[in-house]
Design a protein around this motif. Sequence first.
Motif, short mmCIF file in Angstrom:
data_model
loop_
_atom_site.label_atom_id
_atom_site.label_comp_id
_atom_site.label_asym_id
_atom_site.label_seq_id
_atom_site.Cartn_x
_atom_site.Cartn_y
_atom_site.Cartn_z
N LEU A 285 0.84 -1.18 0.00
CA LEU A 285 0.00 0.00 0.00
C LEU A 285 0.88 1.23 0.00
CD1 LEU A 285 -2.18 -1.40 2.83
CD2 LEU A 285 -3.07 -0.84 0.57
N LYS A 286 0.44 2.25 -0.69
CA LYS A 286 1.21 3.50 -0.67
C LYS A 286 0.79 4.32 0.54
CE LYS A 286 1.43 4.04 -5.67
NZ LYS A 286 1.15 5.00 -6.75
N SER B 82 -7.44 3.80 2.38
CA SER B 82 -7.88 3.32 3.68
C SER B 82 -7.71 4.48 4.66
CB SER B 82 -7.04 2.11 4.11
OG SER B 82 -7.29 1.86 5.47
N SER C 93 -6.66 -5.65 -5.94
CA SER C 93 -5.21 -5.72 -5.72
C SER C 93 -4.45 -4.81 -6.66
CB SER C 93 -4.71 -7.15 -5.95
OG SER C 93 -5.48 -8.06 -5.25
N ASN D 176 -3.63 1.79 -4.47
CA ASN D 176 -4.19 1.71 -3.12
C ASN D 176 -3.31 2.44 -2.09
OD1 ASN D 176 -6.32 0.02 -4.03
ND2 ASN D 176 -4.92 -1.73 -3.98
N PRO E 295 -1.68 -2.47 7.61
CA PRO E 295 -1.58 -2.70 6.18
C PRO E 295 -1.95 -4.12 5.79
CG PRO E 295 0.59 -2.29 7.16
CD PRO E 295 -0.42 -2.02 8.21
N ILE F 217 -2.96 4.03 2.06
CA ILE F 217 -3.39 3.88 3.45
C ILE F 217 -2.94 5.14 4.20
CG2 ILE F 217 -1.33 2.51 4.03
CD1 ILE F 217 -3.15 0.96 6.03
N THR G 65 -5.72 -4.44 5.68
CA THR G 65 -6.20 -3.58 4.58
C THR G 65 -5.95 -4.27 3.24
OG1 THR G 65 -5.63 -1.67 5.93
CG2 THR G 65 -5.96 -1.27 3.58
N GLN G 66 -4.72 -4.75 3.05
CA GLN G 66 -4.37 -5.41 1.79
C GLN G 66 -5.22 -6.65 1.58
OE1 GLN G 66 -1.92 -4.12 -0.48
NE2 GLN G 66 -3.18 -5.48 -1.73
#
Lengths: 403, 165
Positions: free
Chosen positions: B27-28, B82, B103, B107, B90, B109, B93-94
Motif C-alpha cells: 500500500l502506498k 484506507s 489488488s 491503493n 496494512p 493507506i 487492509t491489503q
Amino acid sequence: MIRSGLLGIVAFAFLQGTALGQMHGKHASEAACDEPTLRCATKATPAFGPDGTLWLVWMAGGQISVASSQDKGRSFSAPTQVTTKRLNLDWGPDARPKIVVDRKGGIALAFSTFRDEAFNGQVLYTRSADGGKSFAELKPITASNESQRFEALALDQDGTVFAAWLDKRNRIFAKEAGQKYEGAGLFFTSSSDGGTTYAEAKLAREGTCECCRLGLAFAAPGRPVVIFRNIFEGGVRDHAVMTFADVSTPGEVRRVSNDDWQINACPHHGPSLTVAPNGTYHVAWYTNGKARKGLFYAHSRDEARTFSAPMALGQPGRNPTRPFVLAGPAGTVMVWKEFDGEKTSVQMTISRNDGETWSPPKTISSTSDTSDHPLLVSNGKRTYLSWMTKADGYRFTAIEDQP
Amino acid sequence: MRFRFAGIASLVVLIASVAALGASPALKPFERGTWQSVLKGHAGRPTLVHFWGVTCGPCKVELPLLGRFVKEHPEIDVVTVSADLVPNLPGATQSMLDKAGLSSTENFIFNDGFVERLRFEIDPSWQGDIPRTMLISRDGIITTIEGSAEISDLEKWSAQQLAKH
C-alpha cells in the motif's frame, strides 16, 4: 549483470526500507510513543472520586492504566496497569476506556478490544476495591460472542453502575431469517455491587448506528438516560434519546432533531448528553443531514419529549468536531474541537441560564498535532477540560470563565 | 559500453518492475501532499477515489462491488484510500482489497497520525465518515458521494464521462 542484479537487490531493499520506514514512522501514529505511560496515551478519560481525587484511565501501548492526582492533574501517582498484556484495544475514533468512582472509592472500569481479525469487539470490565492499587481480572460484560463496542458507564446515586453499549448479537438471527440487519442493538446492564458483577444484558433498542459513541447520564435516581445515533426509517442516522423507567426497563425512543442524515456509513462521531440538577437535558451532536450540517446543541425540559431548536456550534470553515457538554456548578459548559489547517483548538462556551443563551466561544487550548476528544469533568465545585494531545501530552485545565 | 548500457537498462527495468510489484501488493502511504499528487497524477482522466476502512461495516459490503466495477470499467482510474484513524494495519487492509478484487488498483493507506490535517487537505468539511467516494471528472469537477455508493450511480457517471470524451 551480476552487478546490476546486486544493485537491483540493493535498490529493492532500499525501496522496501523506505516504504516500511514510512509505514511505521512515528508521525504515522496517533501516539507520541509506544509505552503504557500517560505520555504515550491516545485516549484518556477522567473521573473525580468522592474525596476530590482525580482519577484517570488511559490507553497506551496496547494497555489500559489508571493513576490518580491530588493536585488537579499537575502530577499523577505511579500508574496501576489494569491489563497484564498488550491487547488489541478498540482504537476506533469514538472508543475510549470508561471509569466511574463510587462513594466508597470503588473504581469500575470498562473498555473494548477487538476480539478477532474481522474487528468484532468485546467489552471487558474490571473493578478496584483497594483505591486503585489493584484491579480484578478482566471479564466480558456479557457472555455473548458477537461484536460489542462503544460501552458507556454511569453511576447512580445509590452506587449502582449502569452500562450501555452497541451489540451486534441479533445480526445472526436476522441473517438466518434472510432479513437485512442494519446497524447494531443498544444493550444495557447494571451492577448492584459496584461493578464486581453485572446482570444479564438486555436489549433496549435494535437498529442503532453501530460506530458512534453513546452519551449516558442519570435523569434522576434510578433513571438512566442514553443518547445515541439511531437509524430511523429510510436509513436516516439522526439522534435519539431514551430515558429508562428504571435500570432494567428501557423507555421510548425520542428524536432529538430531524436532521435527515440519510447515510449508509460509519460517521464515527457520536453525541454528548448531560442532565442538569433541575432535570434539563442538554445534548450536543454532529450531523451532515439535508436539514442541517455541522455541530449542534439543544435542550429539553420535558425528558426529551420536545427539544429546543438546534443551535449551531463553531465556525463552519474550521471543521468543528467532537462536542462535549456538561452541566456543572457554575453553568453548563460545552467544548469542541476546531481545525484551522495547521492547529487544532478546543473551543468553549458557557451558559448560566440552563442553556437559554451562551457566551461567545473562546479558545481554551490548542495543539499542533493529533489529539483525543476534549472532555469535561466536574468535582462539584469547578468544571475542568481533560484533553490528551500527542504533541503536548495530557492537559487538565480549569474552565477559566467561572467564579 | 553497450553491455554496460544494457546492464543499466535492465537495472532500470528491474527497479521499475520491483517498484511496480511493490506498488501492487504494498500500500502506498497517504501523507501530507498526497491528495494533491493524486489529483495531479490523474488530471484529465475520469477518476474514482474511494475512502474506506477495515472496521467499517458498510465498507465491507461495498468493497467487492467496487472490485467488480473496476473490472468492468478499465477506462476509469480507481484509487482507494484506507482512511482509518490508526494506519497500522496494512495487512488487514491489503487482505480486504485482495478479496474484493482490488489488488491492482492504486491503493493508499493513511499514514499520518494527524488525520484532521489529512482530511482537511482532501475536503475541509469531511469529518471522517466512511465509506466516501469522490468522482473526479476529466475537467476536475469533484462529486462526493457520502456513505455507500450505488453502483448504478457509478455506472451512470462513468457513462457520462465516456460520452463527454
